[in-house]
Write an enzyme that holds these catalytic residues in place. Structure first.
Site, short mmCIF file in Angstrom:
data_model
loop_
_atom_site.label_atom_id
_atom_site.label_comp_id
_atom_site.label_asym_id
_atom_site.label_seq_id
_atom_site.Cartn_x
_atom_site.Cartn_y
_atom_site.Cartn_z
N GLY A 1 0.81 -1.20 0.00
CA GLY A 1 0.00 0.00 0.00
C GLY A 1 0.85 1.26 0.00
O GLY A 1 0.54 2.25 -0.66
N ARG B 1 7.28 1.69 1.02
CA ARG B 1 7.57 0.26 1.10
C ARG B 1 7.92 -0.28 -0.28
O ARG B 1 8.76 -1.16 -0.43
CB ARG B 1 6.39 -0.51 1.69
N ARG C 1 1.42 10.34 -9.38
CA ARG C 1 0.90 10.48 -8.02
C ARG C 1 1.86 9.93 -6.95
O ARG C 1 1.46 9.62 -5.83
CB ARG C 1 -0.48 9.82 -7.87
N ARG D 1 -0.56 -8.61 -3.41
CA ARG D 1 -0.57 -7.56 -2.39
C ARG D 1 0.33 -7.97 -1.24
O ARG D 1 0.21 -9.08 -0.70
CB ARG D 1 -2.00 -7.32 -1.91
N SER E 1 -0.09 -4.89 5.33
CA SER E 1 -0.21 -5.10 6.77
C SER E 1 -1.67 -5.38 7.10
O SER E 1 -2.57 -5.01 6.34
CB SER E 1 0.27 -3.86 7.53
N GLU F 1 -7.87 -4.13 1.10
CA GLU F 1 -7.67 -4.17 -0.35
C GLU F 1 -7.96 -5.50 -1.03
O GLU F 1 -8.26 -5.53 -2.23
CB GLU F 1 -6.21 -3.78 -0.68
N ASP G 1 -0.73 -5.16 13.82
CA ASP G 1 -1.35 -4.83 15.10
C ASP G 1 -2.35 -5.92 15.45
O ASP G 1 -2.77 -6.70 14.59
CB ASP G 1 -2.04 -3.47 15.04
N ARG H 1 6.55 -0.99 10.00
CA ARG H 1 5.69 -1.43 8.91
C ARG H 1 6.33 -1.17 7.55
O ARG H 1 6.11 -1.92 6.60
CB ARG H 1 4.32 -0.73 8.99
#
Length: 250
Positions: free
Chosen positions: A26, A30, A49, A93, A96, A193, A216, A229
């Site tokens: 995401g 990362r 973007r 994907r 997290s 997602e 978490d 993360r």
């Protein structure tokens, strides 16, 4: 200049293009981390973007990594364009998720065999009844093998893809009634997602998989930091890259 089409959200900057498999975190940082730490000769191929899309090589196989942003509309846009315009066959994907099961702990890997959702995403396909978004069996099987080879602690099952991160819980004790409902049905974790990715993959005859690291624990109230993360989920990243290698000739 490249010879690839330009879409509203992807403008390919180099003739290397995209690999057959694209890893999609995401977070754009990362994506950058994966490219710089795992890919050989990574090239920035898209930055519309600021999503940080790269293509390079891992164990001799051309692989791409590009951020999806947060939520189903975002990954829905990018997966649609990658599947339909740039020759991508597999999207994994790498994200997290928040555990809602007592035995699934921080840094464990969850592989989403299916994705429950409260989203209206499926309505666009004009289907009767309820559609069940599921992962590609080929990608899932290779991910399990990669986890076994890496000695990773992993879990395979359902996740819940939600449209809501901050819910309005006025009048709901602790705001956790829906979470306990999902928990009793064996749902492993919450994310935002996978369901849209799985539905797009089904619609366009492609393959999708969601692999998440637990960042978490919703019911225990423990969590990782933003920095962790971004950079500490390396075992998940290696698993996804090994899947990309295994799928190159399939």
């Amino acid at each position: 200049m490249s010879n690839f089409p330009t879409t509203p959200h992807i403008n390919v900057l180099d003739d290397i293009g995209f690999g057959k498999t694209v890893l999609m975190p995401g977070d754009p940082l990362r994506s950058k981390f994966i490219a710089e730490n795992f890919l050989e000769n990574p090239v920035l191929v898209n930055n519309v973007r600021g999503v940080h899309g790269y293509t390079g090589f891992y164990k001799g196989v051309k692989v791409s990594v590009m951020a999806s942003g947060m939520g189903m509309p975002a990954i829905g846009i990018y997966s649609h364009e990658l599947f339909n315009n740039f020759g991508v066959e597999n999207i994994i994907r790498v994200g997290s998720a928040g555990s809602i099961q007592d035995h699934i702990n921080l840094y464990d890997i969850v592989i989403a065999q299916g994705a429950c959702t409260d989203s209206n995403w499926a309505s666009q396909f004009h289907l009767p009844g309820t559609f069940a978004p599921i992962a590609s069996f080929e990608l899932l099987s290779e991910a399990v093998k990669a986890c076994e080879n890496a000695g990773a602690t992993y879990h395979v099952g359902n996740v819940n893809s939600s449209d809501v991160f901050y819910g309005d819980h006025v009048g709901v004790p602790e705001g956790l009634d829906s979470v306990y409902g999902l928990k009793k049905m064996g749902v492993m974790a919450l994310e935002m997602e996978a369901a849209a990715l799985y539905m797009n993959a089904a619609r366009y005859g492609k393959r999708g998989l969601c692999i998440c690291t637990i960042s978490d624990h919703v019911l225990k109230g423990v969590e990782t930091t933003a920095a962790e993360r971004q950079t500490a989920f390396t075992q998940m990243m290696k698993v996804a890259l090994d899947v990309a290698v295994a799928m190159e000739n399939k």
